[in-house]
Design a protein around this motif. Structure first.
Motif, PDB file in Angstrom:
ATOM      1  N   PHE A   3      41.353  39.078  37.027  1.00  0.00           N
ATOM      2  CA  PHE A   3      40.501  38.110  37.701  1.00  0.00           C
ATOM      3  C   PHE A   3      39.697  38.771  38.817  1.00  0.00           C
ATOM      4  CE2 PHE A   3      40.026  35.333  41.405  1.00  0.00           C
ATOM      5  CZ  PHE A   3      39.126  34.413  40.880  1.00  0.00           C
ATOM      6  N   TYR A   4      40.356  39.597  39.638  1.00  0.00           N
ATOM      7  CA  TYR A   4      39.664  40.247  40.747  1.00  0.00           C
ATOM      8  C   TYR A   4      38.605  41.225  40.248  1.00  0.00           C
ATOM      9  CZ  TYR A   4      43.226  38.195  43.691  1.00  0.00           C
ATOM     10  OH  TYR A   4      44.033  37.315  44.336  1.00  0.00           O
ATOM     11  N   GLY A   5      38.894  41.914  39.173  1.00  0.00           N
ATOM     12  CA  GLY A   5      37.912  42.817  38.589  1.00  0.00           C
ATOM     13  C   GLY A   5      36.693  42.072  38.078  1.00  0.00           C
ATOM     14  N   LEU A   9      32.861  42.155  39.584  1.00  0.00           N
ATOM     15  CA  LEU A   9      31.740  42.496  38.706  1.00  0.00           C
ATOM     16  C   LEU A   9      30.670  41.404  38.731  1.00  0.00           C
ATOM     17  CD1 LEU A   9      30.577  44.401  36.519  1.00  0.00           C
ATOM     18  CD2 LEU A   9      31.783  42.985  34.852  1.00  0.00           C
ATOM     19  N   ILE A  10      31.080  40.162  38.604  1.00  0.00           N
ATOM     20  CA  ILE A  10      30.128  39.056  38.604  1.00  0.00           C
ATOM     21  C   ILE A  10      29.455  38.923  39.972  1.00  0.00           C
ATOM     22  CG2 ILE A  10      29.926  36.535  38.428  1.00  0.00           C
ATOM     23  CD1 ILE A  10      32.109  36.709  36.237  1.00  0.00           C
ATOM     24  N   ALA A  11      30.220  39.096  41.040  1.00  0.00           N
ATOM     25  CA  ALA A  11      29.645  38.998  42.382  1.00  0.00           C
ATOM     26  C   ALA A  11      28.621  40.104  42.610  1.00  0.00           C
ATOM     27  CB  ALA A  11      30.739  39.060  43.436  1.00  0.00           C
ATOM     28  N   SER A  12      28.927  41.311  42.153  1.00  0.00           N
ATOM     29  CA  SER A  12      27.978  42.406  42.369  1.00  0.00           C
ATOM     30  C   SER A  12      26.708  42.233  41.548  1.00  0.00           C
ATOM     31  CB  SER A  12      28.637  43.748  42.041  1.00  0.00           C
ATOM     32  OG  SER A  12      28.931  43.825  40.659  1.00  0.00           O
ATOM     33  N   LEU A  13      26.797  41.528  40.440  1.00  0.00           N
ATOM     34  CA  LEU A  13      25.613  41.304  39.615  1.00  0.00           C
ATOM     35  C   LEU A  13      24.770  40.124  40.093  1.00  0.00           C
ATOM     36  CD1 LEU A  13      27.110  41.869  36.063  1.00  0.00           C
ATOM     37  CD2 LEU A  13      25.631  43.414  37.349  1.00  0.00           C
ATOM     38  N   LEU A  14      25.389  39.116  40.668  1.00  0.00           N
ATOM     39  CA  LEU A  14      24.672  37.896  41.030  1.00  0.00           C
ATOM     40  C   LEU A  14      24.206  37.838  42.482  1.00  0.00           C
ATOM     41  CD1 LEU A  14      26.775  35.237  39.115  1.00  0.00           C
ATOM     42  CD2 LEU A  14      24.618  36.296  38.436  1.00  0.00           C
ATOM     43  N   ILE A  15      24.873  38.546  43.377  1.00  0.00           N
ATOM     44  CA  ILE A  15      24.532  38.466  44.791  1.00  0.00           C
ATOM     45  C   ILE A  15      23.505  39.544  45.120  1.00  0.00           C
ATOM     46  CG2 ILE A  15      25.419  38.598  47.135  1.00  0.00           C
ATOM     47  CD1 ILE A  15      28.055  37.522  46.098  1.00  0.00           C
ATOM     48  N   GLU A  16      22.421  39.117  45.748  1.00  0.00           N
ATOM     49  CA  GLU A  16      21.334  40.036  46.109  1.00  0.00           C
ATOM     50  C   GLU A  16      21.703  40.867  47.339  1.00  0.00           C
ATOM     51  OE1 GLU A  16      18.533  40.324  44.330  1.00  0.00           O
ATOM     52  OE2 GLU A  16      19.276  38.803  42.935  1.00  0.00           O
TER      53      GLU A  16
END
Length: 83
Positions: A3-5, A9-16
Motif C-alpha cells: 500500500f505504501y509503495g 508512486l501515485i502521489a509522485s505521479l499526481l502531485i505537481e
C-alpha cells in the motif's frame, strides 16, 4: 507494505512540483510549532498542555524517540527548501 509503495508512486505521479513545496513547507511549519511547544513544556511554561514524567520532551507526539525521528526526517527537506 505494498500500500505504501503504491501510495508513494501515485502521489509522485499526481502531485505537481509546486504542490510538493506547499506540502513540505506546511510540514516544516507544523514541526516548528511542535518544537516550540516542546521547549516551552521542557522549561515548565506549559505544564497542563504537555505533561510528562521524563525530563526528555516528546512534544505533542508524547515520546521523545518518535519526536526526534520526525524532526530528523524534516531537517534535510527544510535545508533544501530554505537555502
Amino acid at each position: 507494505m505494498l500500500f505504501y509503495g503504491l501510495f508513494g508512486l501515485i502521489a509522485s505521479l499526481l502531485i505537481e512540483k509546486d504542490d510538493w513545496k506547499k506540502i513540505w513547507t506546511f510540514a516544516i511549519i507544523i514541526a516548528t510549532i511542535i518544537s516550540f511547544l516542546a521547549v516551552l513544556s521542557l522549561y515548565g511554561f506549559l505544564p497542563s498542555l504537555l505533561t510528562h514524567m521524563d525530563p526528555r520532551t516528546g512534544g505533542t507526539i508524547g515520546n521523545p524517540i518518535p519526536f526526534g525521528i520526525y524532526l530528523l526526517v524534516l531537517i534535510p527537506m527544510a535545508t533544501v527548501l530554505f537555502l
